[in-house]
Design a protein around this motif. Structure first.
Motif, PDB file in Angstrom:
ATOM      1  N   UNK A 198      -0.892 -16.399   2.104  1.00 54.27           N
ATOM      2  CA  UNK A 198       0.282 -16.043   1.305  1.00 54.27           C
ATOM      3  C   UNK A 198       1.406 -15.507   2.187  1.00 54.27           C
ATOM      4  N   UNK A 199       1.057 -14.766   3.247  1.00 55.10           N
ATOM      5  CA  UNK A 199       2.083 -14.300   4.181  1.00 55.10           C
ATOM      6  C   UNK A 199       2.745 -15.482   4.879  1.00 55.10           C
ATOM      7  N   UNK A 200       1.929 -16.465   5.283  1.00 54.79           N
ATOM      8  CA  UNK A 200       2.491 -17.655   5.934  1.00 54.79           C
ATOM      9  C   UNK A 200       3.390 -18.427   4.985  1.00 54.79           C
ATOM     10  N   UNK A 201       3.076 -18.378   3.691  1.00 55.55           N
ATOM     11  CA  UNK A 201       3.881 -19.097   2.697  1.00 55.55           C
ATOM     12  C   UNK A 201       5.151 -18.339   2.340  1.00 55.55           C
ATOM     13  N   UNK A 202       5.296 -17.125   2.860  1.00 51.59           N
ATOM     14  CA  UNK A 202       6.514 -16.352   2.617  1.00 51.59           C
ATOM     15  C   UNK A 202       6.486 -15.476   1.392  1.00 51.59           C
ATOM     16  N   UNK A 203       5.313 -15.380   0.711  1.00 48.66           N
ATOM     17  CA  UNK A 203       5.254 -14.519  -0.469  1.00 48.66           C
ATOM     18  C   UNK A 203       4.923 -13.092  -0.069  1.00 48.66           C
ATOM     19  N   UNK A 204       5.488 -12.152  -0.801  1.00 51.32           N
ATOM     20  CA  UNK A 204       5.330 -10.752  -0.449  1.00 51.32           C
ATOM     21  C   UNK A 204       3.987 -10.206  -0.924  1.00 51.32           C
ATOM     22  N   UNK A 205       3.630  -9.043  -0.369  1.00 55.43           N
ATOM     23  CA  UNK A 205       2.407  -8.378  -0.801  1.00 55.43           C
ATOM     24  C   UNK A 205       2.527  -7.938  -2.252  1.00 55.43           C
ATOM     25  N   UNK A 206       3.726  -7.564  -2.674  1.00 52.04           N
ATOM     26  CA  UNK A 206       3.928  -7.162  -4.072  1.00 52.04           C
ATOM     27  C   UNK A 206       3.578  -8.309  -5.014  1.00 52.04           C
ATOM     28  N   UNK A 207       3.994  -9.514  -4.655  1.00 50.21           N
ATOM     29  CA  UNK A 207       3.692 -10.679  -5.497  1.00 50.21           C
ATOM     30  C   UNK A 207       2.193 -10.923  -5.543  1.00 50.21           C
ATOM     31  N   UNK A 208       1.521 -10.799  -4.403  1.00 50.44           N
ATOM     32  CA  UNK A 208       0.084 -11.030  -4.357  1.00 50.44           C
ATOM     33  C   UNK A 208      -0.674  -9.982  -5.179  1.00 50.44           C
ATOM     34  N   UNK A 209      -0.264  -8.727  -5.083  1.00 49.91           N
ATOM     35  CA  UNK A 209      -0.922  -7.678  -5.862  1.00 49.91           C
ATOM     36  C   UNK A 209      -0.675  -7.867  -7.357  1.00 49.91           C
ATOM     37  N   UNK A 210       0.525  -8.347  -7.707  1.00 47.95           N
ATOM     38  CA  UNK A 210       0.798  -8.637  -9.113  1.00 47.95           C
ATOM     39  C   UNK A 210      -0.140  -9.738  -9.612  1.00 47.95           C
ATOM     40  N   UNK A 211      -0.383 -10.728  -8.764  1.00 47.75           N
ATOM     41  CA  UNK A 211      -1.309 -11.798  -9.140  1.00 47.75           C
ATOM     42  C   UNK A 211      -2.717 -11.242  -9.332  1.00 47.75           C
ATOM     43  N   UNK A 212      -3.117 -10.309  -8.485  1.00 42.77           N
ATOM     44  CA  UNK A 212      -4.435  -9.690  -8.641  1.00 42.77           C
ATOM     45  C   UNK A 212      -4.535  -8.911  -9.957  1.00 42.77           C
ATOM     46  N   UNK A 213      -3.463  -8.227 -10.325  1.00 42.98           N
ATOM     47  CA  UNK A 213      -3.496  -7.475 -11.589  1.00 42.98           C
ATOM     48  C   UNK A 213      -3.685  -8.414 -12.776  1.00 42.98           C
ATOM     49  N   UNK A 214      -2.956  -9.539 -12.740  1.00 38.81           N
ATOM     50  CA  UNK A 214      -3.124 -10.527 -13.805  1.00 38.81           C
ATOM     51  C   UNK A 214      -4.547 -11.085 -13.769  1.00 38.81           C
TER      52      UNK A 214
END
Length: 422
Positions: free
Chosen positions: A106-122
């Motif tokens: 996800x870092x290589x794809x340019x997405x932030x950690x905030x976006x990834x954590x939001x995905x985990x919450x969902x």
């Protein structure tokens, strides 16, 4: 991530994983893994903006596979197959490894950690919603249902922490690699490499070339401080600098983007208080010439009034006459030859008077004020000089040579007096 928070998460997972679901419940849950993964990915697509257009094609398949791996790891942790003597983290290892790699991807794809954590919450919400429905259908007791909920969320917490670590590690690695590319680009610019090579290195570093670059030569210990106030596109090189720097002080070079026009003043102001030499702004692929000028200014010992940062644009005359120091010394010796038979003190006074007379265009009062003497003293000295130089003081070519030789302050000695000590 601190060891304390990691240990806390692991303790929570261990405590919750004392729950041992029956084989029937686990089989029913396992049968729903694919469906739960699909629901989770769809929910992430809808609810997390960063993923709305990112899950089509191969990326969507990879994310779905990662979710299925995570759910499978959870069922191994919660199910009856977990052996009492088995290492606590063993059932989670594949899922944690997968989560770590997901974070890096996800870092290589340019997405932030905030976006990834939001995905985990969902994902945690969707997993609990689907799995709890099966558990209720299978008549799981209330105490076990509570422990089941704890395990779901403790497990997701562990996975999100692993992904956060992978994300951070990838950014750190990428940052170091990019820094190396940027340093190589800076050195290529300073060497004057061909434009096609410079452009290739700029593309590798992900650096958008500006219109121009201005070189700044300064002590390495001051470079980091200088960077904070300069354009974010500034390049930096600290080692293997081309051209020999003629002192033992560790030096760095900064290449500042678009430090020209109205922006030059701001760039020079950002360097205030530093021992910096600022070259002219040049087209970015020709910034070597800016670097060479900054080096020349330092070698000549030029400085701003009052010391500090030297803007070479304010010292063009000194740079021109200092371009060939031996030629300048020869010219001074040549034009001051008529004073050669005088005592050194007398020759020095007359040379200073001649210099002031040239710079003030013969205005006697201005010459006297500059020398802090009486105008009659100026008249007396000029009479001596006319006797020594004769018609040469009326010859335009000779006057031009005198102005060049005496009109600037040399790096060594007093104005206009040749340095014979070297």
């Amino acid at each position: 991530m601190s060891h304390t928070s990691s240990e806390r998460r692991r303790a929570a997972t261990e405590d919750a994983s004392r729950l041992a679901l029956s084989e029937v419940v686990v089989d029913r849950l396992r049968a729903r893994v694919s469906e739960v993964a699909t629901h989770t990915v769809n929910a992430i697509t809808v609810e997390v903006p960063a993923y709305r257009n990112a899950l089509a094609g191969p990326m969507g398949a990879r994310i779905t596979s990662a979710v299925e791996l995570a759910l499978g790891g959870f069922l191994r942790l919660a199910g009856p197959a977990r052996q009492r003597g088995q290492a606590a983290g063993a059932p989670m290892t594949p899922a944690l490894d997968g989560a770590y790699e997901l974070g890096r991807g996800e870092a290589r794809s340019g997405r932030t950690m905030d976006a990834l954590l939001a995905a985990y919450r969902v994902g945690a919400r969707e997993a609990w919603r689907e799995f709890s429905r099966v558990a209720v259908e299978q008549g799981l007791a209330s105490d076990d249902m509570a422990r089941f909920a704890e395990l779901v969320f403790a497990y997701i917490d562990e996975l999100s922490a692993a992904s956060a670590a992978g994300h951070a590690d990838e950014l750190a690695t990428t940052g170091r690699v990019r820094d190396r590319y940027l340093t190589r680009l800076a050195l290529s610019v300073l060497r004057g490499d061909p434009p096609d090579r410079l452009l290739d290195r700029a593309q590798r570093a992900g650096w958008e070339p500006p219109r121009s670059l201005a070189a700044v030569v300064l002590p390495t210990e001051q470079a980091s401080r200088a960077m904070t106030g300069l354009d974010e596109r500034t390049l930096r090189a600290d080692e293997d600098l081309p051209e020999t720097l003629d002192d033992e002080q560790a030096s760095s070079v900064l290449l500042v983007a678009d430090a020209d026009g109205v922006r030059r003043g701001a760039a020079v102001a950002a360097l205030r208080g530093l021992d910096a030499y600022v070259g002219p702004a040049r087209p970015w692929s020709d910034a070597r010439s800016s670097y060479l000028r900054a080096l020349r200014a330092r070698r000549l010992g030029l400085a701003a009034e009052g010391g500090g940062t030297c803007d070479t644009d304010d010292h063009l005359a000194e740079l021109v006459v200092g371009a060939d120091q031996t030629a300048l010394a020869d010219l001074r010796a040549q034009v001051l030859a008529p004073l050669g038979d005088l005592r050194p003190a007398s020759a020095e006074r007359l040379a200073e008077t001649l210099r002031a007379w040239l710079l003030h265009q013969g205005r006697r009062d201005d010459v006297a004020a500059a020398l802090h003497v009486h105008p009659q003293t100026v008249r007396y000295r000029m009479t001596q000089l006319r006797e020594l130089y004769g018609a040469r003081l009326d010859d335009p070519a000779q006057v031009a040579a005198l102005v060049i030789a005496l009109g600037t302050t040399p790096a060594h000695g007093r104005p206009g007096i040749p340095d014979t000590s070297r």
